[in-house]
Design a protein around this motif. Structure first.
Motif, PDB file in Angstrom:
ATOM      1  N   LYS A 107      41.537  12.255 -87.282  1.00  0.00           N
ATOM      2  CA  LYS A 107      41.023  11.138 -86.488  1.00  0.00           C
ATOM      3  C   LYS A 107      41.701   9.815 -86.830  1.00  0.00           C
ATOM      4  O   LYS A 107      41.649   8.864 -86.043  1.00  0.00           O
ATOM      5  N   ASP A 108      42.345   9.734 -88.024  1.00  0.00           N
ATOM      6  CA  ASP A 108      42.919   8.455 -88.441  1.00  0.00           C
ATOM      7  C   ASP A 108      44.418   8.347 -88.167  1.00  0.00           C
ATOM      8  O   ASP A 108      45.051   7.393 -88.604  1.00  0.00           O
ATOM      9  N   ILE A 109      45.005   9.347 -87.497  1.00  0.00           N
ATOM     10  CA  ILE A 109      46.420   9.223 -87.146  1.00  0.00           C
ATOM     11  C   ILE A 109      46.539   8.976 -85.652  1.00  0.00           C
ATOM     12  O   ILE A 109      45.673   9.394 -84.865  1.00  0.00           O
ATOM     13  N   PRO A 110      47.582   8.263 -85.222  1.00  0.00           N
ATOM     14  CA  PRO A 110      47.727   7.949 -83.795  1.00  0.00           C
ATOM     15  C   PRO A 110      47.813   9.217 -82.949  1.00  0.00           C
ATOM     16  O   PRO A 110      48.377  10.228 -83.357  1.00  0.00           O
ATOM     17  N   THR A 111      47.223   9.149 -81.755  1.00  0.00           N
ATOM     18  CA  THR A 111      47.218  10.285 -80.832  1.00  0.00           C
ATOM     19  C   THR A 111      47.716   9.823 -79.469  1.00  0.00           C
ATOM     20  O   THR A 111      47.344   8.746 -78.988  1.00  0.00           O
ATOM     21  N   TYR A 147      55.814  15.613 -86.767  1.00  0.00           N
ATOM     22  CA  TYR A 147      56.339  14.787 -87.854  1.00  0.00           C
ATOM     23  C   TYR A 147      57.449  13.888 -87.321  1.00  0.00           C
ATOM     24  O   TYR A 147      58.407  14.351 -86.694  1.00  0.00           O
ATOM     25  N   THR A 148      57.318  12.595 -87.573  1.00  0.00           N
ATOM     26  CA  THR A 148      58.365  11.634 -87.224  1.00  0.00           C
ATOM     27  C   THR A 148      59.003  11.146 -88.512  1.00  0.00           C
ATOM     28  O   THR A 148      58.325  10.548 -89.348  1.00  0.00           O
ATOM     29  N   PRO A 149      60.278  11.418 -88.735  1.00  0.00           N
ATOM     30  CA  PRO A 149      60.915  11.003 -90.002  1.00  0.00           C
ATOM     31  C   PRO A 149      60.815   9.496 -90.198  1.00  0.00           C
ATOM     32  O   PRO A 149      60.859   8.726 -89.229  1.00  0.00           O
ATOM     33  N   PRO A 150      60.660   9.062 -91.452  1.00  0.00           N
ATOM     34  CA  PRO A 150      60.616   7.613 -91.715  1.00  0.00           C
ATOM     35  C   PRO A 150      61.952   6.974 -91.367  1.00  0.00           C
ATOM     36  O   PRO A 150      62.996   7.616 -91.405  1.00  0.00           O
ATOM     37  N   LYS A 151      61.897   5.722 -91.034  1.00  0.00           N
ATOM     38  CA  LYS A 151      63.137   5.031 -90.675  1.00  0.00           C
ATOM     39  C   LYS A 151      63.179   3.682 -91.366  1.00  0.00           C
ATOM     40  O   LYS A 151      62.151   3.097 -91.728  1.00  0.00           O
TER      41      LYS A 151
END
Length: 533
Positions: A107-111, A147-151
């Motif tokens: 619930k605490d991550i963007p959707t 998963y979105t790699p950090p940038k």
């Protein structure tokens, strides 16, 4: 003459029999000694196997029949004092927790929603009339975590210059330039967020700088470990030290402390070999119900004078829970407490394999005494007693147990059991401190809190291996303090580090100003709270 010859032979046979009996007796004694040595070696082997391959938890197993009945089986003459059984509080029945849905778990991550469009134009054509179909509604078919790699992003700050339009044609035109917030480190490209990320990964996740350097290379960013180490030390001295010193001043106002220490390696200490052991100490507040404070302190040696200097300014008569290291004796102003978890650990190690339920074995009896004390403490906490109530109950319930434990230790004969001999010696050497915790309900029965606090150092040590300089070792103590303080208040580690670097504590701040940056501040807890509950 014959009789004389026979007499001589008889005497010789008697002598031979006597010598054989002596030899047999000597061999039997040697065999018994060898058997005892073999038993000790088997016990040592079992202990090493348990230490390296077995479970490390010291939690007592409750389903051993008659474990707390050892004291009831004693006759009135054998009981040194009246023993009171702990009140048994039945554990509340736990209903099976409902399995959370995917939406509840994350619930605490963007959707975001994505409309699928995989059908071809021909597939969207009506098979009867040939008309192109139109969308009439949507339906959730599945949910995935992506998963979105950090940038990394490079930001160039542009200063704006302002001039007065009325004075621009005069002899004194007026200009002003907006230079914004000064850089975290003058002349460096490091930002608050980047350094907070590096510190979090090193001290929160125990990832050494050389591995972070490799990770940054995968992101096409040539950020070297030397630069990262330099940033960590500079920022630690400039911004973290004032906050650390504030925590230290607050710690010196308390009356219940706990300490532990562990060796570390520092390569470039003056006039010392690189292989020489240095030490990192943890000093933390005890179970007094106030805001917990956890501090780490680096020293080149293990000398007790280091402890005395660190605690200089404490009001005499404070309580100090430690292990048996003699260096703590330097703190003459403290009322020393004894860790019963250490005592129980020594006794557990002295129990031969297969004798865990043998109540006639002295080591098992000693463990039962300790378990009885910890059982009382568990009951007090489950009943939610106040510290004053705990102090009164300890005098009534636990004092007789400790007195009986001391009487038991005085009459135990360890025999050839080297580990039991070590345990009994440890108990007798700590005799003067065994009852100190009975003086105040806020004293602890064990030093487990500080041992848990020293664990991050031992875990990090396996990854960092060593500190290059004393400045690096000091920086380690600063950042470990910040990380463990954030954990104690359930803060998000990265967010709290970033918050501190953005607000930049300084030596010019008053204690009231620095207190607003402490992890117990309500605003800090709201801004940096850990959303995972």
């Amino acid at each position: 003459m014959a009789n004389s010859s026979k007499d001589i032979q008889l005497i010789e046979l008697k002598d031979m029999i006597s010598q054989l009996n002596t030899t047999i007796k000597t061999l039997a004694e040697a065999l018994n000694k060898q058997q005892a040595e073999n038993d000790n070696l088997k016990s040592e082997l079992a202990w090493f196997r348990q230490k390296y391959f077995g479970a490390s938890s010291e939690r007592r197993v409750d389903d051993v029949a008659g474990q707390l009945n050892l004291f009831d089986n004693l006759t009135e003459d054998e009981k040194p004092v009246e023993l009171i059984e702990p009140e048994v509080i039945p554990a509340p029945k736990k209903s099976r927790k409902k399995k959370p849905t995917l939406a509840e778990q994350f619930k605490d991550i963007p959707t975001r929603q994505l409309n699928v469009d995989t059908l071809t134009k021909e597939e969207k054509t009506c098979p009867i009339c040939g008309t192109q179909m139109i969308p009439i509604g949507t339906e959730l078919i599945r949910s995935e975590i992506v998963y979105t790699p950090p940038k990394l992003e490079r930001i160039e700050y542009m200063a704006t210059t302002y001039s007065c339009p009325e004075c621009k044609d005069t002899e004194e035109p007026q200009f002003i330039k907006d230079n914004g917030t000064p850089a975290l480190i003058p002349g460096s490209y490091v930002s608050e967020s980047l350094l907070a990320y590096i510190i979090y990964r090193k001290y929160g996740l125990y990832i050494p700088l050389y591995r972070q350097e490799q990770d940054f290379q995968q992101m096409n960013a040539p950020i070297g470990r030397t630069s990262m180490a330099h940033w960590i030390i500079i920022v630690g001295i400039e911004y973290i030290t004032p906050l650390y010193d504030y925590f230290h001043r607050e710690l010196l106002k308390r009356r219940f402390l706990m300490m532990d220490e562990t060796p570390i390696q520092v390569l470039k200490e003056e006039d010392r070999r690189a292989q020489t052991k240095s030490y990192l100490w943890v000093v933390r507040t005890g179970e007094d119900g106030l805001n917990p404070i956890v501090l780490y302190n680096y020293t080149p040696t293990r000398a007790g004078e280091n402890i005395k200097q660190f605690l200089k300014g404490m009001e005499p008569g404070f309580y100090l829970m430690t292990d048996a290291y003699k260096g703590y004796n330097k703190v003459n102003e403290a009322r020393r407490c004894c860790c019963f978890a250490h005592i129980r650990r020594y006794l557990l190690e002295a129990i031969p394999k297969g004798h865990e339920k043998d109540y006639s074995h002295p080591a098992v009896q000693g463990v039962l005494y300790c378990n009885k004390l910890f059982e009382y403490e568990r009951v007090y906490k489950e009943k939610g007693l106040s510290y004053k109530q705990i102090g009164n109950r300890r005098l009534k319930d636990q004092r007789p147990v400790v007195e009986g434990f001391l009487a038991w230790a005085n009459q135990v004969n360890p025999g050839d059991n080297a580990k039991l001999k070590k345990a009994i010696t440890y108990i007798k050497n700590r005799r003067d401190f065994l009852m100190t915790y009975l003086e105040d309900g806020r004293c602890s029965l064990s030093n487990n809190l500080s041992e848990n606090s020293i664990r991050p150092v031992t875990i990090g040590r396996k990854n960092w291996l060593f500190s290059d300089t004393p400045e690096g070792a000091t920086a380690n103590s600063l950042y470990l303090t910040i990380i463990e303080m954030a954990k104690a208040y359930d803060l998000n580690l990265y967010e709290y580090l970033k918050f501190l670097l953005e607000n930049r504590p300084s030596k010019g701040m008053s204690d009231d100003e620095i207190a607003k940056l402490a992890p117990w501040d309500k605003t800090v807890q709201e801004l940096c709270k850990n959303k995972m509950e």
